[in-house]
Design a protein around this motif. Sequence first.
Motif, PDB file in Angstrom:
ATOM      1  N   HIS A  90      28.899  21.961 -35.007  1.00  0.00           N
ATOM      2  CA  HIS A  90      28.716  20.894 -35.998  1.00  0.00           C
ATOM      3  C   HIS A  90      29.656  21.100 -37.190  1.00  0.00           C
ATOM      4  CE1 HIS A  90      25.379  18.767 -34.175  1.00  0.00           C
ATOM      5  NE2 HIS A  90      24.705  19.891 -34.016  1.00  0.00           N
ATOM      6  N   LEU A  91      29.786  22.356 -37.654  1.00  0.00           N
ATOM      7  CA  LEU A  91      30.696  22.637 -38.766  1.00  0.00           C
ATOM      8  C   LEU A  91      32.124  22.261 -38.406  1.00  0.00           C
ATOM      9  CD1 LEU A  91      29.375  26.140 -39.959  1.00  0.00           C
ATOM     10  CD2 LEU A  91      28.895  23.905 -40.980  1.00  0.00           C
ATOM     11  N   ARG A  92      32.516  22.595 -37.198  1.00  0.00           N
ATOM     12  CA  ARG A  92      33.888  22.304 -36.774  1.00  0.00           C
ATOM     13  C   ARG A  92      34.136  20.806 -36.673  1.00  0.00           C
ATOM     14  NH1 ARG A  92      34.618  27.297 -32.489  1.00  0.00           N
ATOM     15  NH2 ARG A  92      36.121  28.439 -33.758  1.00  0.00           N
ATOM     16  N   ARG A  93      33.183  20.083 -36.145  1.00  0.00           N
ATOM     17  CA  ARG A  93      33.371  18.636 -36.003  1.00  0.00           C
ATOM     18  C   ARG A  93      33.585  17.962 -37.349  1.00  0.00           C
ATOM     19  NH1 ARG A  93      29.813  18.970 -31.524  1.00  0.00           N
ATOM     20  NH2 ARG A  93      27.975  18.547 -32.788  1.00  0.00           N
ATOM     21  N   HIS A  94      32.951  18.516 -38.369  1.00  0.00           N
ATOM     22  CA  HIS A  94      33.086  17.938 -39.711  1.00  0.00           C
ATOM     23  C   HIS A  94      34.138  18.667 -40.552  1.00  0.00           C
ATOM     24  CE1 HIS A  94      29.773  14.967 -39.743  1.00  0.00           C
ATOM     25  NE2 HIS A  94      29.265  15.754 -38.809  1.00  0.00           N
ATOM     26  N   ARG A  95      34.841  19.611 -39.936  1.00  0.00           N
ATOM     27  CA  ARG A  95      35.907  20.354 -40.602  1.00  0.00           C
ATOM     28  C   ARG A  95      35.419  21.055 -41.872  1.00  0.00           C
ATOM     29  NH1 ARG A  95      41.261  16.445 -39.767  1.00  0.00           N
ATOM     30  NH2 ARG A  95      41.085  16.289 -37.485  1.00  0.00           N
ATOM     31  N   VAL A  96      34.276  21.692 -41.741  1.00  0.00           N
ATOM     32  CA  VAL A  96      33.709  22.471 -42.841  1.00  0.00           C
ATOM     33  C   VAL A  96      34.332  23.871 -42.818  1.00  0.00           C
ATOM     34  CG1 VAL A  96      31.596  23.471 -43.808  1.00  0.00           C
ATOM     35  CG2 VAL A  96      31.540  21.204 -42.730  1.00  0.00           C
ATOM     36  N   ASP A  97      34.746  24.360 -43.971  1.00  0.00           N
ATOM     37  CA  ASP A  97      35.279  25.721 -44.049  1.00  0.00           C
ATOM     38  C   ASP A  97      34.145  26.723 -43.843  1.00  0.00           C
ATOM     39  OD1 ASP A  97      37.860  24.860 -44.583  1.00  0.00           O
ATOM     40  OD2 ASP A  97      37.568  24.874 -46.753  1.00  0.00           O
ATOM     41  N   PHE A  98      34.369  27.691 -42.947  1.00  0.00           N
ATOM     42  CA  PHE A  98      33.345  28.712 -42.717  1.00  0.00           C
ATOM     43  C   PHE A  98      34.005  30.030 -42.354  1.00  0.00           C
ATOM     44  CE2 PHE A  98      34.100  27.093 -38.456  1.00  0.00           C
ATOM     45  CZ  PHE A  98      33.966  28.211 -37.631  1.00  0.00           C
ATOM     46  N   ASN A  99      33.266  31.114 -42.565  1.00  0.00           N
ATOM     47  CA  ASN A  99      33.707  32.428 -42.119  1.00  0.00           C
ATOM     48  C   ASN A  99      32.573  33.117 -41.374  1.00  0.00           C
ATOM     49  OD1 ASN A  99      32.038  33.723 -44.146  1.00  0.00           O
ATOM     50  ND2 ASN A  99      33.647  33.275 -45.641  1.00  0.00           N
TER      51      ASN A  99
END
Length: 416
Positions: free
Chosen positions: A160-169
């Motif tokens: 889900h984070l990737r689909r919305h291009r959310v920065d994460f580590n």
Amino acid sequence: MSGNCITSGHSGIGVMWKTVSEDCNLACDYCYYSTCGGKPGPTINRIDSAVLDKFIKDYMQYSQGSATFAWQGGEPLLAGYEFFEEVVYRQALHAPPHTVISNSLQTNATLIDDRWASFFKTYHFLIGVSLDGPQEIHDSRRVNSAGKGSFNRVMAGIDHLRRHRVDFNILTVIHKGNVGKAKELMAFYREQGFNFVQFIPCMDFRSQQVDRPGVYEITPHEYGNFLCEVFDEWYRDGKPDLSVRFFDNMLSVYLNREAESCVHRAACPTSLVLEQNGDAFPCDFYINEEWKVGNVGSDSIADMLAHPNYERFHRMKPALPEKCRSCRWQRLCYGGCPRNRKWNPEEDRSDPDYFCQSYMQVYAYADERMRELGDRLRRELYERNVRDIFKGKPPGRNDPCACGSGKKHKACCASF
């Protein structure tokens, strides 16, 4: 699992809020904070709106153009979507004009859905995801109350984070199950496209119990070997292709800068770690009554930062053990974390960090290659900045160095 560091914003005050106190939907056996066993109960310990509003309003007066918030737990998403809508509303309400507001959130990612990911993207949240490696490793320790592994739910949240291009580590706890699998972990990160990774060595203690000493699951030798193996995988002939926080911090020092992680800086940061009820402490490794500095619902930030406990806390890091004072690696470590030192309270002194041997091992192992990488990057930065910013004219000896280190040219790149 909580993080172990706050990076302050330009306000000079880092803020970490234990959003729902110890409430969590997982029951990781190594967690140093939560005791709910993955069963948080029918009523979540959410931050009271009045306390939230008062603190955000007070904190914004210290913001100096930049306000930084870190939301942790337990599992902070248990506070609910509406709570975080209230957070960003009150931040915008009380922020002075042109203030840059930053939010980071550490989560096990099992609750992230499309709505959460869209919210994080809209408000530019940086997300830390707790993931201990491939499924077999992760599911051995990061389980729910029924003992079922959480890997698939974590990976779904990441999707889900990737689909919305959310920065994460990615935050990985290093324990008996993965300390000997550095190559496997690094291969997994690359395979999954996880470009930002940090490690926390596993230790068993209760941050709420001041008299309970830490019990370490891995030995300094095991952790040192792990870091050396990770370094080989990270370095890649001087062309690292992903960020490993430990080595990013090392490299900063070789670039004549300062490490950003509190563990490896000369002093602990000026920060406030807040419990769900507003109780304030100087560090999330010291959440107990002996280290309390006030409550944000009733005390001013100035009074909390002036509290004797705060002063006492800030004296700990610079009180280096004798061994550290003459150590050739002091500028890379500065004695490590005070929580990992065994203290003699009567004499206000301590033994070295439990992981001192680990650090010395990897510092010696990586030194030559780090010097080469650091020199090359400094030279590239210097030449580019002289060309693009200084219009081809090198700085004078007493001018700030063109590499951007902040040091005088004569003390930095003048020898190139």
